[in-house]
Motif scaffolding. Structure first.
Motif, PDB file in Angstrom:
ATOM      1  N   LEU A   1      10.183   5.309   9.004  1.00 25.67           N
ATOM      2  CA  LEU A   1       8.970   6.113   9.095  1.00 25.67           C
ATOM      3  C   LEU A   1       7.869   5.319   9.792  1.00 25.67           C
ATOM      4  CD1 LEU A   1       8.652   7.806   5.578  1.00 25.67           C
ATOM      5  CD2 LEU A   1       9.598   8.758   7.684  1.00 25.67           C
ATOM      6  N   PRO A   2       6.891   6.018  10.362  1.00 24.67           N
ATOM      7  CA  PRO A   2       5.725   5.317  10.910  1.00 24.67           C
ATOM      8  C   PRO A   2       5.004   4.538   9.813  1.00 24.67           C
ATOM      9  CG  PRO A   2       5.786   7.593  11.648  1.00 24.67           C
ATOM     10  CD  PRO A   2       6.830   7.461  10.577  1.00 24.67           C
ATOM     11  N   ARG A   3       4.114   3.651  10.197  1.00 25.31           N
ATOM     12  CA  ARG A   3       3.492   2.737   9.237  1.00 25.31           C
ATOM     13  C   ARG A   3       2.393   3.376   8.392  1.00 25.31           C
ATOM     14  NH1 ARG A   3       1.598   0.655   5.747  1.00 25.31           N
ATOM     15  NH2 ARG A   3       0.910  -1.487   5.406  1.00 25.31           N
ATOM     16  N   THR A   4       1.573   4.246   8.953  1.00 24.48           N
ATOM     17  CA  THR A   4       0.415   4.754   8.215  1.00 24.48           C
ATOM     18  C   THR A   4       0.644   6.167   7.672  1.00 24.48           C
ATOM     19  OG1 THR A   4      -0.663   5.779  10.126  1.00 24.48           O
ATOM     20  CG2 THR A   4      -1.062   3.416   9.756  1.00 24.48           C
ATOM     21  N   ALA A   5      -0.178   6.541   6.689  1.00 25.42           N
ATOM     22  CA  ALA A   5      -0.086   7.878   6.102  1.00 25.42           C
ATOM     23  C   ALA A   5      -0.362   8.954   7.146  1.00 25.42           C
ATOM     24  CB  ALA A   5      -1.073   8.000   4.940  1.00 25.42           C
ATOM     25  N   ARG A   6      -1.328   8.727   8.029  1.00 24.17           N
ATOM     26  CA  ARG A   6      -1.654   9.714   9.066  1.00 24.17           C
ATOM     27  C   ARG A   6      -0.484   9.911  10.022  1.00 24.17           C
ATOM     28  NH1 ARG A   6      -6.545   7.041   8.338  1.00 24.17           N
ATOM     29  NH2 ARG A   6      -8.316   8.422   7.814  1.00 24.17           N
ATOM     30  N   GLU A   7       0.175   8.824  10.396  1.00 28.09           N
ATOM     31  CA  GLU A   7       1.324   8.929  11.305  1.00 28.09           C
ATOM     32  C   GLU A   7       2.500   9.621  10.606  1.00 28.09           C
ATOM     33  OE1 GLU A   7       0.675   4.931  14.062  1.00 28.09           O
ATOM     34  OE2 GLU A   7       1.660   4.764  12.109  1.00 28.09           O
ATOM     35  N   GLN A   8       2.701   9.327   9.333  1.00 24.77           N
ATOM     36  CA  GLN A   8       3.767   9.977   8.575  1.00 24.77           C
ATOM     37  C   GLN A   8       3.500  11.471   8.451  1.00 24.77           C
ATOM     38  OE1 GLN A   8       3.983   7.789   4.884  1.00 24.77           O
ATOM     39  NE2 GLN A   8       4.696   5.905   5.876  1.00 24.77           N
ATOM     40  N   TYR A   9       2.244  11.832   8.286  1.00 24.29           N
ATOM     41  CA  TYR A   9       1.849  13.238   8.205  1.00 24.29           C
ATOM     42  C   TYR A   9       2.204  13.970   9.496  1.00 24.29           C
ATOM     43  CZ  TYR A   9      -1.186  17.325   7.530  1.00 24.29           C
ATOM     44  OH  TYR A   9      -1.678  18.605   7.416  1.00 24.29           O
ATOM     45  N   ARG A  10       1.922  13.343  10.622  1.00 27.32           N
ATOM     46  CA  ARG A  10       2.199  13.981  11.915  1.00 27.32           C
ATOM     47  C   ARG A  10       3.701  14.069  12.189  1.00 27.32           C
ATOM     48  NH1 ARG A  10      -2.510  10.954  13.704  1.00 27.32           N
ATOM     49  NH2 ARG A  10      -1.171   9.273  14.437  1.00 27.32           N
TER      50      ARG A  10
ATOM     51  N   ASP B   1      10.332  14.755  -0.665  1.00 25.01           N
ATOM     52  CA  ASP B   1       9.253  15.288   0.166  1.00 25.01           C
ATOM     53  C   ASP B   1       8.000  14.421   0.017  1.00 25.01           C
ATOM     54  OD1 ASP B   1      10.786  17.358   1.158  1.00 25.01           O
ATOM     55  OD2 ASP B   1      10.181  18.764  -0.408  1.00 25.01           O
ATOM     56  N   LEU B   2       7.175  14.416   1.062  1.00 27.24           N
ATOM     57  CA  LEU B   2       5.959  13.605   1.073  1.00 27.24           C
ATOM     58  C   LEU B   2       4.749  14.446   0.678  1.00 27.24           C
ATOM     59  CD1 LEU B   2       6.490  11.489   4.324  1.00 27.24           C
ATOM     60  CD2 LEU B   2       7.256  11.033   1.983  1.00 27.24           C
ATOM     61  N   LEU B   3       3.873  13.851  -0.128  1.00 22.86           N
ATOM     62  CA  LEU B   3       2.647  14.499  -0.576  1.00 22.86           C
ATOM     63  C   LEU B   3       1.460  13.719  -0.016  1.00 22.86           C
ATOM     64  CD1 LEU B   3       3.638  14.954  -4.332  1.00 22.86           C
ATOM     65  CD2 LEU B   3       3.999  16.558  -2.445  1.00 22.86           C
ATOM     66  N   PHE B   4       0.478  14.434   0.523  1.00 21.75           N
ATOM     67  CA  PHE B   4      -0.654  13.771   1.173  1.00 21.75           C
ATOM     68  C   PHE B   4      -1.970  14.120   0.474  1.00 21.75           C
ATOM     69  CE2 PHE B   4       2.734  13.972   4.261  1.00 21.75           C
ATOM     70  CZ  PHE B   4       2.696  12.708   4.845  1.00 21.75           C
TER      71      PHE B   4
ATOM     72  N   ARG C   1       4.785  17.697   3.043  1.00 19.80           N
ATOM     73  CA  ARG C   1       5.542  17.717   4.292  1.00 19.80           C
ATOM     74  C   ARG C   1       6.927  17.128   4.054  1.00 19.80           C
ATOM     75  NH1 ARG C   1       2.456  18.132   9.807  1.00 19.80           N
ATOM     76  NH2 ARG C   1       0.885  19.604   9.085  1.00 19.80           N
ATOM     77  N   ARG C   2       7.865  17.495   4.912  1.00 20.60           N
ATOM     78  CA  ARG C   2       9.259  17.078   4.741  1.00 20.60           C
ATOM     79  C   ARG C   2       9.772  16.353   5.975  1.00 20.60           C
ATOM     80  NH1 ARG C   2      12.774  21.689   2.506  1.00 20.60           N
ATOM     81  NH2 ARG C   2      11.591  21.030   0.667  1.00 20.60           N
ATOM     82  N   ILE C   3      10.387  15.202   5.722  1.00 18.55           N
ATOM     83  CA  ILE C   3      11.072  14.453   6.774  1.00 18.55           C
ATOM     84  C   ILE C   3      12.489  14.996   6.870  1.00 18.55           C
ATOM     85  CG2 ILE C   3      11.898  12.194   7.528  1.00 18.55           C
ATOM     86  CD1 ILE C   3       8.891  12.397   7.603  1.00 18.55           C
ATOM     87  N   GLN C   4      12.949  15.284   8.063  1.00 14.04           N
ATOM     88  CA  GLN C   4      14.306  15.817   8.230  1.00 14.04           C
ATOM     89  C   GLN C   4      15.323  14.692   8.068  1.00 14.04           C
ATOM     90  OE1 GLN C   4      15.124  19.055   8.437  1.00 14.04           O
ATOM     91  NE2 GLN C   4      12.944  19.366   8.109  1.00 14.04           N
ATOM     92  N   THR C   5      15.880  14.626   6.860  1.00 15.16           N
ATOM     93  CA  THR C   5      16.926  13.643   6.593  1.00 15.16           C
ATOM     94  C   THR C   5      18.271  14.284   6.889  1.00 15.16           C
ATOM     95  OG1 THR C   5      17.108  14.333   4.298  1.00 15.16           O
ATOM     96  CG2 THR C   5      15.534  12.590   4.791  1.00 15.16           C
ATOM     97  N   ASP C   6      19.341  13.528   6.670  1.00 16.70           N
ATOM     98  CA  ASP C   6      20.696  14.053   6.831  1.00 16.70           C
ATOM     99  C   ASP C   6      20.861  15.258   5.919  1.00 16.70           C
ATOM    100  OD1 ASP C   6      23.370  14.605   6.909  1.00 16.70           O
ATOM    101  OD2 ASP C   6      24.018  12.537   6.643  1.00 16.70           O
TER     102      ASP C   6
ATOM    103  N   ASP D   1       0.839  -1.193   0.000  1.00 19.63           N
ATOM    104  CA  ASP D   1       0.000   0.000   0.000  1.00 19.63           C
ATOM    105  C   ASP D   1       0.881   1.253   0.000  1.00 19.63           C
ATOM    106  OD1 ASP D   1       0.795   0.470   2.653  1.00 19.63           O
ATOM    107  OD2 ASP D   1      -1.028  -0.389   3.506  1.00 19.63           O
ATOM    108  N   CYS D   2       0.242   2.417  -0.052  1.00 19.25           N
ATOM    109  CA  CYS D   2       0.975   3.668  -0.268  1.00 19.25           C
ATOM    110  C   CYS D   2       1.968   3.989   0.842  1.00 19.25           C
ATOM    111  CB  CYS D   2      -0.010   4.815  -0.454  1.00 19.25           C
ATOM    112  SG  CYS D   2      -1.077   5.132   0.972  1.00 19.25           S
ATOM    113  N   SER D   3       1.536   3.885   2.091  1.00 23.78           N
ATOM    114  CA  SER D   3       2.414   4.263   3.198  1.00 23.78           C
ATOM    115  C   SER D   3       3.547   3.257   3.388  1.00 23.78           C
ATOM    116  CB  SER D   3       1.614   4.404   4.496  1.00 23.78           C
ATOM    117  OG  SER D   3       0.898   3.219   4.788  1.00 23.78           O
ATOM    118  N   ALA D   4       3.267   1.979   3.117  1.00 22.52           N
ATOM    119  CA  ALA D   4       4.315   0.961   3.226  1.00 22.52           C
ATOM    120  C   ALA D   4       5.373   1.170   2.148  1.00 22.52           C
ATOM    121  CB  ALA D   4       3.718  -0.433   3.117  1.00 22.52           C
TER     122      ALA D   4
END
Length: 240
Positions: free
Chosen positions: A156-165, A179-182, A228-233, A139-142
């Motif tokens: 990353l967290p497992r679900t789209a909602r958790e990734q968003y937060r 970057d992540l698009l929701f 949204r953006r995950i803070q990577t290296d 699925d998308c979040s996986a």
């Protein structure tokens, strides 16, 4: 009488020679005419197929002369300005760069994160399965989770909602690769994809599996919630 006949022949030949280029030009334009959106889609499809079939050997044949001229110019001009300058020579793109340049409609040499392309390509075409995490269905979040783990070594967290937060909000105008698009596809934050370039993103879609889509496609544009953006290296973004 003879003088009149010769004059008529000259005029005829002149008119014929003038009309031939016009006829050829008209024929050329008509072949390329785009009268409907369907014609435009067909032309774009042909261009993409041609680009996708562009092998390394044919690419080398077409750009080698330009590349050599460019290198020769650098070798002559750069040392004068800065004797310690490192020459930035053009390189022949890899097959995976050519493939994704075609999908993203960008130049191959702008795709520098080969590891990211390899991971995406490894999953590309995998069918969608809700709750799935394997090559038999994902699925998308996986999918996003697997890419981040393999490329950035981030869990990353497992679900789209958790990734968003977890991620930090950014403007769409600030989008960078990774970057992540929701999206709201089934209610609330229910779909996630990863931005690549040129308004394109990769995701596990319900209908087509892992695929590259465009943010301007009507379905996604109507359901887009934000980026949204995950803070990577930080060194990753500095190098890309």
């Amino acid at each position: 009488m003879l003088r009149i006949m010769i004059g008529g022949l000259v005029v005829t030949l002149f008119m014929t020679s003038c009309s031939m280029p016009l006829q050829l030009h008209t024929k050329f334009i008509n072949k390329k005419a785009i009268n409907t959106p369907a014609d435009e889609d067909a032309l774009l499809s042909q261009q993409q197929e041609a680009f996708s079939a562009y092998s390394q050997s044919s690419y080398r044949k077409n750009v080698l002369h330009t590349e050599q001229s460019y290198e020769e110019t650098l070798e002559v001009e750069l040392p004068k300005a800065n004797p310690t300058a490192t020459l930035n020579t053009l390189t022949i793109p890899t097959e995976i760069q050519l493939k994704y340049a075609s999908l993203l409609n960008i130049l191959p040499h702008t795709l520098t994160n080969i590891r990211l392309l390899e991971v995406i390509d490894d999953w590309y075409g995998t069918r969608y399965r809700y709750g799935g995490t394997t090559k038999s269905g994902i699925d998308c979040s996986a999918f996003v989770r697997e890419v981040y783990k393999s490329v950035f070594n981030i869990e990353l967290p497992r679900t789209a909602r958790e990734q968003y937060r977890t991620a930090n909000p950014i403007r769409t105008s600030e989008l960078k690769e990774g970057d992540l698009l929701f999206f709201n596809t089934t209610g609330g934050i229910s779909h996630v994809g990863m931005y690549l370039s040129n308004n394109k993103f990769v995701h596990a879609s319900r209908g087509r599996g892992v695929i590259v889509s465009d943010l301007d496609e009507s379905y996604y544009a109507a359901r887009y919630l934000g980026a949204r953006r995950i803070q990577t290296d930080s060194s990753y973004y500095a190098a890309n």
